[in-house]
Design an enzyme around this catalytic site. Structure first.
Site, PDB file in Angstrom:
ATOM      1  CG  HIS A 145      -1.856  -1.154   1.303  1.00 47.68           C
ATOM      2  ND1 HIS A 145      -3.078  -1.235   0.662  1.00 47.68           N
ATOM      3  CD2 HIS A 145      -1.702  -2.325   1.967  1.00 47.68           C
ATOM      4  CE1 HIS A 145      -3.637  -2.407   0.939  1.00 47.68           C
ATOM      5  NE2 HIS A 145      -2.820  -3.095   1.716  1.00 47.68           N
ATOM      6  CB  SER A 266      13.524  21.113 -15.120  1.00 50.80           C
ATOM      7  OG  SER A 266      12.682  22.250 -15.117  1.00 50.80           O
TER       8      SER A 266
END
Length: 437
Positions: A145, A266
């Site tokens: 999870h 970026s």
């Protein structure tokens, strides 16, 4: 497929020139089979074989020019061959239909594409195996999870990948056998104009298996299996890529894609090192799943055949094989050069103060005679102190009188031994790789 996602080895299988060469091979093999059965003269075969020649880009352009008039690609091809060969060309395509050429040559192309894909699979599996043994005992936090569960090793994670890749390779091999078929059975597959022996000759010569029964086309469940096998390999690569993306997150940073000299992450933020290779693999896997669905839509054709499948296969045939080929080699390079950070893995293991050893304590208390549910309560309440109060788990346990009635402080400390979680790796690796070292 666009050049950005294409490797020339695979893309060349789908070129116009390669397609026409395969059509030539099918036609000549069929004529050879007819001659063997006394259905065509030997001199026609010799003449066609000598004059058919190779195909060039200029030849492909001429065939396309003819097709603009005929509106039929196989007729355009045959017209070109007649121009080149002369009168003997009348014996080509005798008793055949277009799908005899198209489906048999498609079987050749898909078969050969699998051979290239298997080379890519082998490179990926070799890379994963090497890194698995490198990190066989590198402890890492196992998560369920997205939450810390129990320690594993990074090598164990990679062994699971290897086992899945092996299943994918087996599926591709099976799909290769399923798709490597041909048919020379005529307009509705009844062999009304040519005997089955001609089909058998063609398939034997070209390395295919005769379709036991066909309509005007080879049945498309075969193709659906092929494209589904490709999509499943893509799904596995996506699964691995998503894991790498998670491990590269700033807050985790246990593994990272290679970041090469001069690379930029970026246009705005110079510090960025983004998992662009893994994200790319995720996107391409989506396309492969779509192609598998399209292939299944092709299974249902009207009566003995229609051409609703044709336009689909002109796209998904080259695209799916070229994409998976690209994905395999991209992922192999990623694994080969992946950066792994064992120290960061250790930091994350210690992040919760040892609560990830809770099951060991639970089991030890049960072995010593405490009711399982009572043991669960004892261990859980001490684990919750770490979450809610920041209290060290081990220290909390050593102050719990209910626990100390069952275990000594030394036995409690033994439950935090990291070697416990690596002790079965030899057995796991023996099962996966056939060797433990």
């Amino acid at each position: 497929m666009i050049p950005r996602y294409s490797r020339p080895e695979m893309a060349s299988l789908w070129s116009d020139v390669a397609r026409y060469r395969r059509w030539r091979d099918v036609e000549l093999a069929a004529l050879e089979g007819m001659v063997a059965q006394g259905l065509a003269p030997k001199d026609a075969l010799a003449d066609c074989t000598a004059r058919a020649g190779d195909f060039t880009e200029a030849d492909a352009a001429r065939i396309e020019e003819i097709e603009r008039t005929t509106k039929h690609d196989v007729i355009a091809f045959l017209t070109f061959v007649e121009e080149r060969v002369g009168p003997s060309a009348r014996w080509l395509h005798l008793g055949m239909t277009s799908s005899d050429v198209l489906d048999t040559s498609l079987g050749l192309t898909l078969r050969d594409s699998v051979d290239l894909l298997l080379k890519g699979m082998d490179r990926v599996m070799a890379a994963v195996e090497k890194r698995a043994f490198e990190h066989k005992h590198t402890l890492q936090m196992g998560r369920s999870h997205g939450i810390h569960a129990e320690p594993i090793t990074f090598g164990h994670k990679l062994a699971i990948w290897y086992d899945e890749l092996r299943r994918g390779r087996t599926r591709l091999l099976h799909a290769r056998d399923t798709i490597a078929v041909g048919k020379i059975s005529g307009a509705v597959g009844t062999f009304a104009h040519l005997p089955p022996s001609v089909e058998e000759h063609v398939c034997q010569k070209l390395g295919l298996t005769p379709a036991p029964a066909s309509s005007q086309v080879v049945q498309r469940d075969r193709h659906a299996e092929f494209f589904t096998a490709i999509a499943l390999v893509g799904a596995s690569l996506e699964k691995f890529a998503v894991e790498i993306r998670h491990l590269q997150r700033t807050e985790v940073r246990e593994a990272e894609e290679p970041f090469t000299a001069g690379q930029k992450g970026s246009s705005a933020m110079p510090h960025k090192r983004n998992p662009i290779l893994s994200e790319n693999l995720t996107g391409l896997a989506r396309l492969l799943r779509g192609y598998a669905v399209s292939a299944m839509e092709d299974v249902a054709l009207w009566h003995e055949r229609d051409i609703s499948h044709s336009s689909v296969e002109r796209v998904i045939g080259p695209d799916a094989t070229i994409l998976l080929d690209f994905m395999l080699h991209r992922f192999a390079g990623l694994v080969e050069n992946m950066r792994v950070y064992p120290e960061q893995m250790k930091k994350n293991l210690d992040l919760l103060g040892g609560v990830v050893n809770s099951q060991r304590l639970l089991l030890e208390l049960a072995r010593k005679g405490m009711d399982r549910q009572a043991a669960y309560v004892v261990v859980q309440r001490n684990a919750m102190k770490m979450f809610e109060e920041g209290v060290d788990f081990r220290q909390a346990l050593l102050k719990d009188q209910d626990l100390l009635k069952m275990m000594t402080p030394e036995e409690v400390s033994d439950c935090f031994s990291p070697g416990y979680h690596t002790r079965q790796m030899d057995a796991v690796f023996q099962r996966v790789f056939g060797r433990a070292s």
